[in-house]
Design an enzyme around this catalytic site. Structure first.
Site, PDB file in Angstrom:
ATOM      1  N   SER A 155       0.831  -1.199   0.000  1.00 55.23           N
ATOM      2  CA  SER A 155       0.000   0.000   0.000  1.00 55.23           C
ATOM      3  C   SER A 155       0.873   1.261   0.000  1.00 55.23           C
ATOM      4  CB  SER A 155      -0.970  -0.050   1.179  1.00 55.23           C
ATOM      5  OG  SER A 155      -1.992   0.900   1.047  1.00 55.23           O
ATOM      6  N   ASP A 250     -10.022  -3.833  -5.047  1.00 55.56           N
ATOM      7  CA  ASP A 250      -9.204  -2.806  -4.407  1.00 55.56           C
ATOM      8  C   ASP A 250      -9.306  -1.526  -5.229  1.00 55.56           C
ATOM      9  OD1 ASP A 250      -7.228  -1.227  -3.267  1.00 55.56           O
ATOM     10  OD2 ASP A 250      -5.632  -2.724  -3.451  1.00 55.56           O
ATOM     11  N   HIS A 280      -8.208  -4.948  -0.694  1.00 55.59           N
ATOM     12  CA  HIS A 280      -6.979  -4.274  -0.271  1.00 55.59           C
ATOM     13  C   HIS A 280      -6.597  -4.705   1.149  1.00 55.59           C
ATOM     14  CE1 HIS A 280      -4.025  -0.980  -0.445  1.00 55.59           C
ATOM     15  NE2 HIS A 280      -4.235  -0.875   0.851  1.00 55.59           N
TER      16      HIS A 280
END
Length: 310
Positions: A155, A250, A280
């Protein structure tokens, strides 16, 4: 493919706990939010060292995981945690780093870079690059091979890893043999197809990402800078080989795939894998999602391959 049933159950639980509107959320509230249950059987390391690295604004804490091995020297991988530039620490990813270190047969250096909004862009990327310089200089002290250094992040940490690679190339810094980017943040852009299709209901939302970016940047103009949005770099030629992982549900899917495509088009050897039915953050749910466990094995194998070729 529809949302994986186990993933859906987790999302239902997460969504039921997510009751504070983002407009009312503070960084402190976000940091005190949902935590994964403690791993009841964490992988045992040969050594773990908590270290402090000199930074430009403040000291940077890091944790060095040395797995059991008969090798005289081990390859090394720096890990930059996720959390939208605002959340995350060494404890959150302790079990995850232990597993990667064990399966990859590599020393993992988990970096506690400075978080926003207390320390805005570019402090986080600066810390991550300083950690790379430290790792190259100190690898031998932990049985590491400075000729075999990789970087990895998920991320926001994926953004950090991508930026560290760009900066190391631009400044003729330490040689990086591979980068692992796990559903990375690569662009300050909320209008991609996956933001439109996956922007609500899948843990990470469009509104939440806007909240993260607002805390991270001093102003929106910074979002166009390559060290904030690595996909905006004019050239990716000469960067280390890459593994890029995304998740089907995501909001960051499109920018992760676009960065992978751009790396490939600029001559960088890149392996791309999208995990169907996942959302995610799924790789953090080890022992809870089958595909999380599979992703650990895949990441470890990609690191092993890159180290063998370095």
């Amino acid at each position: 493919m529809p949302l994986d049933p186990a993933a859906k159950s987790l999302l239902d639980l997460i969504n039921s706990l997510d009751t504070v509107p983002m407009a009312e959320m503070t960084p402190q509230m976000m940091r005190g939010g949902m935590k994964l249950p403690a791993d009841e059987s964490p992988v045992v390391m040969a050594q773990i060292h908590d270290v402090v690295i000199a930074g430009s604004a403040l000291p940077i804490s890091a944790r060095v995981y040395v797995p059991h091995s008969n090798a005289e020297q081990l390859p090394l991988c720096l890990f930059y945690h996720g959390g939208g530039f605002v959340v995350g620490d060494l404890v959150d990813y302790d079990s995850w780093c232990r597993r990667i270190a064990d399966k990859a047969g590599a020393i993992i250096v988990s970096v506690n870079y400075a978080l926003a909004p207390e320390y805005k862009f570019p402090q986080g990327p600066d810390d991550c690059y300083q950690a790379l310089l430290w790792a190259e200089s100190n690898a031998v002290n932990y049985g590491g091979d400075k000729r075999k250094i990789a970087v990895m992040g998920d991320s926001a940490g994926g953004c950090m890893a991508a930026v560290v690679c760009q900066r190391a190339l631009a400044e003729q810094g330490p040689a990086i043999c591979h980068q692992v980017l796990i559903y990375p943040v690569t662009d300050f852009n909320f209008d991609t197809t996956s933001y439109i299709n996956n922007g609500e209901g899948y843990f990470l939302t469009r509104e939440r990402m806007q909240w993260f970016w607002n805390h991270y940047l001093e102003n929106t103009e910074q979002g166009a800078l390559p060290y904030a949005s690595p996909i905006r770099s004019e050239s990716l030629c000469g960067l280390p080989s890459a593994t890029v992982i995304t998740a089907q549900y995501d909001p960051l899917l499109a920018e992760g795939k676009s960065y992978s495509d751009k790396l490939t088009s600029h001559g960088v050897s890149t392996t791309y894998r999208m995990y169907e039915g996942m959302f995610h953050g799924f790789t953090s749910f080890i022992n809870m999602l089958e595909q999380a466990d599979q992703s650990i094995d895949f990441i470890a194998s990609q690191l092993q391959q890159s180290f063998s070729e370095a």
